[in-house]
Design an enzyme around this catalytic site. Structure first.
Site, PDB file in Angstrom:
ATOM      1  N   ASN A  84       0.866  -1.179   0.000  1.00 50.16           N
ATOM      2  CA  ASN A  84       0.000   0.000   0.000  1.00 50.16           C
ATOM      3  C   ASN A  84       0.903   1.229   0.000  1.00 50.16           C
ATOM      4  O   ASN A  84       1.471   1.592   1.031  1.00 50.16           O
ATOM      5  CB  ASN A  84      -0.895  -0.023   1.254  1.00 50.16           C
TER       6      ASN A  84
ATOM      7  N   LYS B 144       0.175   4.299  -0.417  1.00 45.56           N
ATOM      8  CA  LYS B 144      -0.440   5.519   0.131  1.00 45.56           C
ATOM      9  C   LYS B 144      -0.144   6.710  -0.787  1.00 45.56           C
ATOM     10  O   LYS B 144      -0.036   6.536  -1.985  1.00 45.56           O
ATOM     11  CB  LYS B 144       0.017   5.755   1.572  1.00 45.56           C
TER      12      LYS B 144
ATOM     13  N   HIS C 265      -9.478   1.142   4.986  1.00 46.21           N
ATOM     14  CA  HIS C 265      -8.180   1.346   5.655  1.00 46.21           C
ATOM     15  C   HIS C 265      -8.394   2.292   6.844  1.00 46.21           C
ATOM     16  O   HIS C 265      -9.196   3.223   6.765  1.00 46.21           O
ATOM     17  CB  HIS C 265      -7.165   1.933   4.667  1.00 46.21           C
TER      18      HIS C 265
ATOM     19  N   GLU D  65      -6.762   4.697   7.895  1.00 41.12           N
ATOM     20  CA  GLU D  65      -6.563   6.125   7.593  1.00 41.12           C
ATOM     21  C   GLU D  65      -7.824   6.711   6.963  1.00 41.12           C
ATOM     22  O   GLU D  65      -8.147   7.889   7.165  1.00 41.12           O
ATOM     23  CB  GLU D  65      -5.333   6.303   6.687  1.00 41.12           C
TER      24      GLU D  65
ATOM     25  N   GLU E  17      -5.384  -5.011  10.663  1.00 41.80           N
ATOM     26  CA  GLU E  17      -4.376  -3.971  10.835  1.00 41.80           C
ATOM     27  C   GLU E  17      -4.633  -3.227  12.145  1.00 41.80           C
ATOM     28  O   GLU E  17      -5.454  -2.300  12.179  1.00 41.80           O
ATOM     29  CB  GLU E  17      -4.445  -2.977   9.674  1.00 41.80           C
TER      30      GLU E  17
ATOM     31  N   GLY F 114       2.389   2.265  10.653  1.00 39.61           N
ATOM     32  CA  GLY F 114       3.301   3.389  10.454  1.00 39.61           C
ATOM     33  C   GLY F 114       3.997   3.830  11.725  1.00 39.61           C
ATOM     34  O   GLY F 114       4.605   4.896  11.770  1.00 39.61           O
TER      35      GLY F 114
ATOM     36  N   SER G 167       3.426  -2.210  10.338  1.00 41.36           N
ATOM     37  CA  SER G 167       4.886  -2.209  10.523  1.00 41.36           C
ATOM     38  C   SER G 167       5.533  -3.563  10.229  1.00 41.36           C
ATOM     39  O   SER G 167       6.516  -3.945  10.874  1.00 41.36           O
ATOM     40  CB  SER G 167       5.255  -1.721  11.933  1.00 41.36           C
TER      41      SER G 167
HETATM   42  C1  PEP Z   1      -0.829   0.096   6.146  1.00 44.54           C
HETATM   43  O1  PEP Z   1      -1.018   1.294   6.200  1.00 44.54           O
HETATM   44  O2  PEP Z   1      -1.617  -0.651   5.552  1.00 44.54           O
HETATM   45  C2  PEP Z   1       0.372  -0.410   6.798  1.00 44.54           C
HETATM   46  C3  PEP Z   1       0.400  -1.661   7.163  1.00 44.54           C
HETATM   47  O3  PEP Z   1       1.378   0.500   7.025  1.00 44.54           O
HETATM   48  P1  PEP Z   1       2.817   0.206   7.692  1.00 44.54           P
HETATM   49  O4  PEP Z   1       3.324  -1.084   7.105  1.00 44.54           O
HETATM   50  O5  PEP Z   1       3.649   1.376   7.302  1.00 44.54           O
HETATM   51  O6  PEP Z   1       2.584   0.100   9.151  1.00 44.54           O
END
Ligand code: PEP
Length: 247
Positions: A9, A11, A93, A95, A165, A171, A210
């Protein structure tokens, strides 16, 4: 046996030059045994769809409109995503849910539109740190899943991918332990099994939050973790490929 999926992803990062360089490196690299997908910013989908054409790397979008077409300024329809060559689309998601106020109902409507167009939704679910500390992780995840089941039926999840998630791990560099992640993945699969055992057995549940080359193998070794949705580490070809190779 479920085929693993490693999806990046991206973003709202990069520019056209960095996006095409990343795709070139992913196409040239060793992707291991996993199915690999990339979800670039929408404006690059058409270009990247062309680059991926004929390869086994799939294209995904980061969101989809809940309506078919019409006066919805700024939105992108499922049919448009199909035309760009998308196979997947991320919906719900965190976000989108937290920064843009997308409700469970709106996420479910987007999910329905993706399915109707023949896209595979990657439905994101997960709790905030506050919710985890209050001990309501399972009820939050259940509510997010149930909203989709109520609108689209239990079968619909059999045509989708689910991404667990934990919001506190996205992040932040804080990763769920393999045991924490497996516990929620197992809960998701059990909840689906109560509706339809076949759907539960075949649906792929990705972990996101992460994930990186250092922690991927241990997470991916868990019984109910069928791949990863990768944010930050998907922007570096070497890291993304290393995660894919961990499958
Ligand atoms: C995400 O936003 O889907 C995600 C998993 O981000 P990150 O790997 O940066 O934590």
């Amino acid at each position: 046996m479920r085929d693993s999926l490693i999806a990046g992803n991206w973003k709202m990062n990069g520019d056209l030059a960095s996006a095409t360089a990343l795709v070139d490196a992913i196409l040239a690299g060793d992707r291991g045994a996993a199915e690999v997908a990339v979800c670039p910013p929408a404006v690059f989908l058409m270009k990247i769809g062309g680059m991926l054409d004929g390869s086994d790397v799939a294209l995904g979008a980061q969101n989809v409109c809940d309506r078919e077409s019409g006066a919805y300024t700024g939105e992108i329809s499922a049919a448009m995503l199909k035309e760009c060559g998308c196979r997947y689309v991320i919906v719900g998601h965190s976000e989108r849910r937290t920064l843009y106020g997308e409700s469970d109902a709106l996420v479910s409507a987007r999910f329905a539109m993706a399915l109707q167009a023949g896209l595979t939704p990657i439905l994101c679910v997960g709790e905030t740190l506050d919710e985890r500390e209050q001990g309501v992780t399972e009820s939050v995840v259940a509510r997010q899943l149930d909203a989709v089941v109520e609108r689209c039926g239990g079968d619909s999840l059999g045509a989708a991918v689910i991404a667990y998630e934990p919001v506190w791990a996205i992040g932040t560099g804080k990763v769920a332990t393999p045991e924490q992640a497996q516990a929620v993945h197992g809960f998701v699969r059990e909840r689906l099994a109560a509706l339809d055992a076949d759907v539960a057995a075949r649906v792929r549940i990705l972990y996101g939050g992460s994930m990186n080359p250092g922690n991927a193998a241990e997470l991916l070794a868990q019984a109910d973790i069928d791949g990863g949705l990768i944010g930050g580490a998907s922007l570096k070809a070497a890291d993304f490929l290393a995660i894919a190779q961990s499958v």
